[in-house]
Design a protein around this motif. Sequence first.
Motif, PDB file in Angstrom:
ATOM      1  N   ARG B 137       0.840  -1.197   0.000  1.00  0.00           N
ATOM      2  CA  ARG B 137       0.000   0.000   0.000  1.00  0.00           C
ATOM      3  C   ARG B 137       0.873   1.244   0.000  1.00  0.00           C
ATOM      4  NH1 ARG B 137      -4.331  -1.786   4.657  1.00  0.00           N
ATOM      5  NH2 ARG B 137      -2.632  -3.075   5.386  1.00  0.00           N
ATOM      6  N   ALA B 138       0.520   2.252  -0.772  1.00  0.00           N
ATOM      7  CA  ALA B 138       1.245   3.527  -0.721  1.00  0.00           C
ATOM      8  C   ALA B 138       1.120   4.062   0.702  1.00  0.00           C
ATOM      9  CB  ALA B 138       0.663   4.514  -1.721  1.00  0.00           C
ATOM     10  N   PHE B 139       2.224   4.525   1.249  1.00  0.00           N
ATOM     11  CA  PHE B 139       2.227   5.007   2.627  1.00  0.00           C
ATOM     12  C   PHE B 139       2.156   6.538   2.640  1.00  0.00           C
ATOM     13  CE2 PHE B 139       3.918   6.147   6.755  1.00  0.00           C
ATOM     14  CZ  PHE B 139       3.314   5.212   7.581  1.00  0.00           C
ATOM     15  N   ALA B 140       1.260   7.078   3.455  1.00  0.00           N
ATOM     16  CA  ALA B 140       1.159   8.533   3.600  1.00  0.00           C
ATOM     17  C   ALA B 140       1.610   8.898   5.001  1.00  0.00           C
ATOM     18  CB  ALA B 140      -0.278   8.983   3.369  1.00  0.00           C
TER      19      ALA B 140
END
Lengths: 281, 281
Positions: B137-140
């Motif tokens: 998952r793209a991490f923010a």
Amino acid sequence: MTAPDRALWIDGRIARGPEAALSLFDRGARDGEGLFETLRVEGGQPHRWRRHLERLVVSAAELGFPVPPSPSVLAAALEEVLAANRLSDAAARITVTRGIPGGRPTRTGCWIEAEPLAARLWRGTRSGQASAVISRRAFAPGSLARHKTTSRLAYHLAREEARAAGADETLLVDGADLVLEGSTSNLFAVVGGEVVTPPVALGILPGIVRAQVLALCVRLGIPTRERAIPRSELAVADEVFVTNSIQQVVPLVAIDGGAVPSRTLGARLREIYREHESRSA
Amino acid sequence: MTAPDRALWIDGRIARGPEAALSLFDRGARDGEGLFETLRVEGGQPHRWRRHLERLVVSAAELGFPVPPSPSVLAAALEEVLAANRLSDAAARITVTRGIPGGRPTRTGCWIEAEPLAARLWRGTRSGQASAVISRRAFAPGSLARHKTTSRLAYHLAREEARAAGADETLLVDGADLVLEGSTSNLFAVVGGEVVTPPVALGILPGIVRAQVLALCVRLGIPTRERAIPRSELAVADEVFVTNSIQQVVPLVAIDGGAVPSRTLGARLREIYREHESRSA
């Protein structure tokens, strides 16, 4: 924030004072590994109970939490908490955690608490003169912004900017100068006759009242749009209002000291929500 | 994660089992409003004690926390925890919280715990064959990414991707495909003879070992640069290594199953760090 002399329900029983505690081996107490729901209770009845539990269970499953207690257990526990605190109108909170690792199966930590509703309403909710400040720091929503997690430090710090300024809510603006939401609420603006609110993909909580207000506008024939709201647009919007489960729909009269011109539609939605929507499932 | 049968120190005394608990009215237990430090302890001596306490106190002040206990109180407490658990080599954690609101002055919640160091070392730290996966998952990174807060749910969920894959660490990549850090470590790559690591401004923790490794490279005459590392660059880097206070410097041999060509410099830095740097103030 619930006061320390209040009774709460934890893992099957009512606890007060020093007994109202969570094991430091529980991931919830250690590292904000929890999920919660805040519910408005009137006349002993929680508003929108099914929707709140649905969000809790869906987030728990998606994030790999142990299964929360069943709706009937939670409903009975909430009743116990209300009775123990002699509350009929309340702001209630249900929290579940990822529990203590190593157990097979790992059991969730779970507690339920309630405080008088009146104590939790903003001054501006009661007077109809709510005000907001814009956070002085650019807000970066984390990966889990669309879940209602207990990893909430950044939101609490933002909230305190409002308290320090004598305002009701702090609006969060991201690094691209887009307004996201309030620290505890969703945000709507009325621009050119359209009701506009930021999309969940920007990193906001998909609030239960937010969804209900969008649906209500559609039923009333009011055009709605989920799109980014640049900070500069707040200054030229006809109306701005915020929503959450406790305050419901709250028109803002001022943002950072500047007056918001109108609150006609917000006040109307507030009234309709209050009278006809809040108790639905 | 400390096991439930271990003794910890909380608010002035050693506690075990059900006594090792935090009030649910404490902001730390409720909403991840805490800060922590993880320290490597060898022969009863915590490594880099002064730097860890400095980071804790600076973050506490910046984020409006109550003042943490003094270094001498914390040092005595750590000694008590080590003695109570008969530990000499340990992974210790100091946590402070924003405390229970309403008290004047509000006092921080504080606990200290320790577990055997060997139990916390990655398999790859012990074997010199550490492996990582890249989070799916793209991490923010949130607004507080550069503070070591207990609002850590997103990091723990990422970490579990490594566990599920039988790897040691999960690397976090943001929405712009830039590699940020590991879920519990900082990341370095060796590219064209230069030691490269992402800048703190991208939303990473300014690790204590990270700073030390950068300083060490300068002293050794190895060129360093703090700059963004695109995900694609990991596949062509000569070396990749990660750092944190418990594992120290760990060369990676594989990322997502693909081999990292070399670990010459990482192994050398690991050795120097281990022998000469870890016990400095």
